[in-house]
Design a protein around this motif. Structure first.
Motif, PDB file in Angstrom:
ATOM      1  N   LYS A 409       8.051  12.543   3.338  1.00 56.30           N
ATOM      2  CA  LYS A 409       8.676  13.640   4.075  1.00 56.30           C
ATOM      3  C   LYS A 409       9.320  13.109   5.348  1.00 56.30           C
ATOM      4  O   LYS A 409       8.736  12.273   6.037  1.00 56.30           O
ATOM      5  N   GLU A 410      10.498  13.615   5.650  1.00 51.14           N
ATOM      6  CA  GLU A 410      11.175  13.270   6.905  1.00 51.14           C
ATOM      7  C   GLU A 410      11.747  14.533   7.519  1.00 51.14           C
ATOM      8  O   GLU A 410      12.490  15.269   6.879  1.00 51.14           O
ATOM      9  N   GLU A 411      11.380  14.756   8.782  1.00 51.18           N
ATOM     10  CA  GLU A 411      11.801  15.977   9.469  1.00 51.18           C
ATOM     11  C   GLU A 411      13.152  15.773  10.150  1.00 51.18           C
ATOM     12  O   GLU A 411      13.343  14.808  10.882  1.00 51.18           O
ATOM     13  N   PHE A 412      14.075  16.688   9.901  1.00 54.28           N
ATOM     14  CA  PHE A 412      15.420  16.581  10.477  1.00 54.28           C
ATOM     15  C   PHE A 412      15.695  17.631  11.551  1.00 54.28           C
ATOM     16  O   PHE A 412      16.566  17.445  12.388  1.00 54.28           O
ATOM     17  N   HIS A 435      24.485  22.040   7.083  1.00 52.06           N
ATOM     18  CA  HIS A 435      25.036  20.709   7.327  1.00 52.06           C
ATOM     19  C   HIS A 435      23.990  19.626   7.043  1.00 52.06           C
ATOM     20  O   HIS A 435      24.289  18.614   6.397  1.00 52.06           O
ATOM     21  N   ILE A 436      22.772  19.847   7.519  1.00 48.26           N
ATOM     22  CA  ILE A 436      21.691  18.891   7.267  1.00 48.26           C
ATOM     23  C   ILE A 436      21.431  18.773   5.768  1.00 48.26           C
ATOM     24  O   ILE A 436      21.296  17.670   5.219  1.00 48.26           O
ATOM     25  N   GLN A 440      21.902  15.304   3.726  1.00 50.42           N
ATOM     26  CA  GLN A 440      20.688  14.578   3.364  1.00 50.42           C
ATOM     27  C   GLN A 440      20.242  14.752   1.913  1.00 50.42           C
ATOM     28  O   GLN A 440      19.391  13.996   1.451  1.00 50.42           O
ATOM     29  N   LEU A 441      20.774  15.717   1.221  1.00 52.87           N
ATOM     30  CA  LEU A 441      20.305  15.995  -0.132  1.00 52.87           C
ATOM     31  C   LEU A 441      20.468  14.787  -1.054  1.00 52.87           C
ATOM     32  O   LEU A 441      19.673  14.596  -1.980  1.00 52.87           O
ATOM     33  N   VAL A 442      21.471  13.980  -0.809  1.00 49.72           N
ATOM     34  CA  VAL A 442      21.675  12.793  -1.631  1.00 49.72           C
ATOM     35  C   VAL A 442      20.518  11.805  -1.502  1.00 49.72           C
ATOM     36  O   VAL A 442      20.262  10.999  -2.404  1.00 49.72           O
ATOM     37  N   VAL A 458      13.333  21.874   9.123  1.00 47.64           N
ATOM     38  CA  VAL A 458      14.068  21.425   7.944  1.00 47.64           C
ATOM     39  C   VAL A 458      13.559  20.022   7.627  1.00 47.64           C
ATOM     40  O   VAL A 458      13.680  19.110   8.445  1.00 47.64           O
ATOM     41  N   THR A 459      12.971  19.878   6.449  1.00 43.58           N
ATOM     42  CA  THR A 459      12.320  18.631   6.079  1.00 43.58           C
ATOM     43  C   THR A 459      12.822  18.149   4.735  1.00 43.58           C
ATOM     44  O   THR A 459      12.929  18.927   3.782  1.00 43.58           O
ATOM     45  N   GLY A 460      13.142  16.872   4.656  1.00 46.72           N
ATOM     46  CA  GLY A 460      13.503  16.263   3.387  1.00 46.72           C
ATOM     47  C   GLY A 460      12.253  15.772   2.674  1.00 46.72           C
ATOM     48  O   GLY A 460      11.378  15.176   3.291  1.00 46.72           O
TER      49      GLY A 460
END
Length: 604
Positions: A409-412, A435-436, A440-442, A458-460
């Motif tokens: 997990k990475e928080e944006f 936009h995030i 980042q979805l890629v 918003v977390t990836g």
């Protein structure tokens, strides 16, 4: 100013001066330089060795150049197993330590004295390493907080105290405690020189900006209003204000307006006073968003959901080291150090951690550089045996990546919001989140958006089956070499290298560090400051030192004169001279014979 007295203080007061200088020895096999480069002392540094001697070893190259110091020393809870074994010369100290418990535990009635004896000389050296614009951040708890502050006041100056920060390290309640469930640590912050120190603050959030709106279509944009009253009575600021639609306003009893009548009339003429939608409301001062700073001061309470907790830090470290047991129950979270770096603001600084432990500070620097393309550097000192297998290994894995199976997990985005801010800035916030997500979805399987506890995050998230991607970077691993003993020039054993002796001599004379030693030349110049030019004629070879070539002679003097800078003291170190002192004085050259003159300069 009051000062704190403790057992042994008179013996450790100047102990840092007697600590020997040691060379930093590069361990190539344990270093991780940039591909194609050699391990270098100019890189990030991880130093294995006693941190008191490690700090002394840094003085010739880093005195006055470290921008930020973060340390997490032993909290002295009585259960950490730390030992106090500094080699203080005093026979009384040696006798005291011989008779007392080591390691320090709860049964040791003098453990607080020992802790202060341990901290004092280290803080002395840390202060010397700190830049004039720099700051030191120290975490601790109630065991030593009230003792550390007075010695920091004494060493750094009470006027250089910046703040005490509360870090919420836990969020669950401990039910087995007798009185209170303790959930925080402290962080003391001091500057080297308050007049030169600045903090850049934190970026303004949408929640903070949402208080501004443009109710009267003012061409200057969104604004908010503030009270015009001062809660004290001043005769010149007590008068009647007539609203545009006729209502008259006077300050309430015991108060007055913030401005005199002339100033207020100017503000009304400039449409900076708001009388409400009806034109009759109590007057308020308009403050425009376009005129406020882009950053706001950091607050003194840092919550776990903003910077991480001990629990989240332990889980993070465990995920990185699933192949081994870890000796850390409560490592510091990356977010804690990252917030310090954010508040400092500068992307081109050197950060020092002399109680490096699990290497959180180095990891945070690498992560910050990756995130904002900064050029920060770290120096980590660790005395324990895990310096290579854990401290340095964590940095290697941070740089190269590491085996990991699970959800990364990475928080944006993490931003405090309110219903008012959502209603006013909903579209802007939605665009930011979109936009995030698009950007980042890629890199992630999904982008998780959540509103919880008045925060939007918003977390990836990405499932990892084999390895976690590395952040890039490099470092040099060092150990501490033998003490630099200028007496070795007499025996020929353990002689320091030219570069090490040059840095040692330069710092000893000038009190300044030197980045790079000038290459050997006919005039022997190794470096200069605004006041000094320092020359050294030396090779770590016994036969050379005993030859005529090692002595200061007429040829060398002429070369020195030819390159001399006007108005600076010229100091020359060599084992001998073939010139009279009268001739040298005539040429404004001060000769210092090795090895004795070094001790003379140091005052020993």
């Amino acid at each position: 100013m009051p000062s704190l007295e403790f057992k042994g203080k008179q013996f450790v007061y100047s102990h840092h001066l007697s600590v020997p200088f040691r060379e930093l020895k590069v361990e190539k096999d344990k270093s991780l330089p940039i591909q194609g480069n050699k391990a270098s002392l100019d890189d990030n540094l991880i130093i294995h060795g006693d941190n008191l001697e490690g700090l002394k070893a840094l003085l010739p190259t880093h005195a006055g150049k470290v921008d930020c110091i973060f340390i997490d020393p032993p909290y002295n809870t009585g259960s950490e197993g730390w030992c106090y074994n500094d080699n203080v010369r005093s026979p009384l100290m040696k006798e005291w330590l011989k008779k007392s418990a080591n390691p320090v535990d709860k049964e040791d009635l003098e453990r607080h004295d020992k802790w202060l004896c341990m901290m004092w000389p280290r803080l002395q050296l840390l202060k010397e390493l700190l830049a004039e614009t720099g700051s030191i951040w120290i975490t601790l708890d109630d065991n030593e907080m009230h003792r550390l502050k007075p010695i920091l006041d004494e060493l750094f100056g009470e006027h250089n105290f910046i703040s005490t920060i509360i870090w919420q390290k836990k969020y669950s309640v401990k039910s087995d405690t007798k009185y209170f469930s303790e959930e925080h640590d402290y962080m003391l912050v001091y500057s080297k020189n308050n007049g030169d120190f600045e903090l850049h603050g934190l970026p303004r959030t949408e929640s903070q900006n949402s208080a501004y709106k443009n109710q009267d279509n003012d061409p200057r944009g969104d604004w908010t209003s503030g009270d015009l009253l001062r809660m004290e009575s001043r005769d010149y600021a007590i008068y009647e204000i007539v609203a545009p639609n006729g209502k008259k306003h006077l300050p309430q009893k015991g108060s007055s307006w913030r401005f005199n009548k002339d100033k207020l009339e100017q503000l009304i003429a400039d449409n900076r006073i708001w009388f409400g939608d009806d034109g009759n409301s109590k007057p308020r001062l308009k403050r425009f968003l376009s005129e406020v700073q882009n950053t706001i001061p950091a607050q003194t309470i840092w919550k776990y959901n903003e910077v991480g907790s001990s629990d989240s830090a332990k889980k993070h470290l465990t995920a990185m080291f699933k192949d081994r047991d870890l000796p850390f129950a409560t490592p510091k979270p990356l977010g804690l150090i990252e917030k310090i770096l954010t508040v400092i603001g500068n992307k081109d600084i050197t950060i020092l951690d002399s109680f490096a432990g699990s290497g959180t500070t180095g990891h945070a620097v690498i992560a910050a550089n990756k995130k904002d393309k900064g050029n920060r550097k770290f120096i980590l000192l660790e005395c324990e045996d895990y310096a290579n297998d854990l401290t340095a290994e964590r940095i290697r894995r941070s740089i190269n990546g590491y085996s990991f199976k699970g959800t990364y997990k990475e928080e944006f985005l993490k931003e405090k919001i309110s219903w008012r801010s959502l209603s006013k800035k909903f579209q802007q916030l939605l665009e930011k989140v979109d936009h995030i997500e698009n950007e980042q979805l890629v890199n992630f399987d999904k982008i998780k958006k959540e509103i919880k506890d008045n925060f939007i995050t918003v977390t990836g998230e990405r499932k990892e089956e084999n390895t976690m991607a590395g952040l890039g970077g490099s470092f040099t691993y060092c150990t501490l070499g033998d003490p630099i003993q200028v007496e070795s020039l007499l025996t020929g054993k353990g002689m320091p290298s030219f570069e090490s002796l040059a840095k040692y001599v330069f710092y000893t004379v000038t009190g300044c560090s030197i980045d790079k030693v000038a290459k050997a030349s006919v005039d022997g110049l190794i470096g200069e400051t605004n006041s000094y030019r320092i020359h050294l004629f030396y090779k770590p070879e016994v036969n050379w030192l005993r030859s005529n070539e090692a002595a200061l002679n007429n040829e060398k003097v002429e070369a020195i004169k030819a390159s001399r800078t006007k108005g600076k003291r010229t100091i020359v170190f060599a084992v001998a001279k073939f010139m009279s002192q009268k001739e040298l004085t005539k040429n404004r050259i001060e000769f210092c014979q090795l090895p004795y003159a070094v001790h003379k300069i140091m005052g020993n």
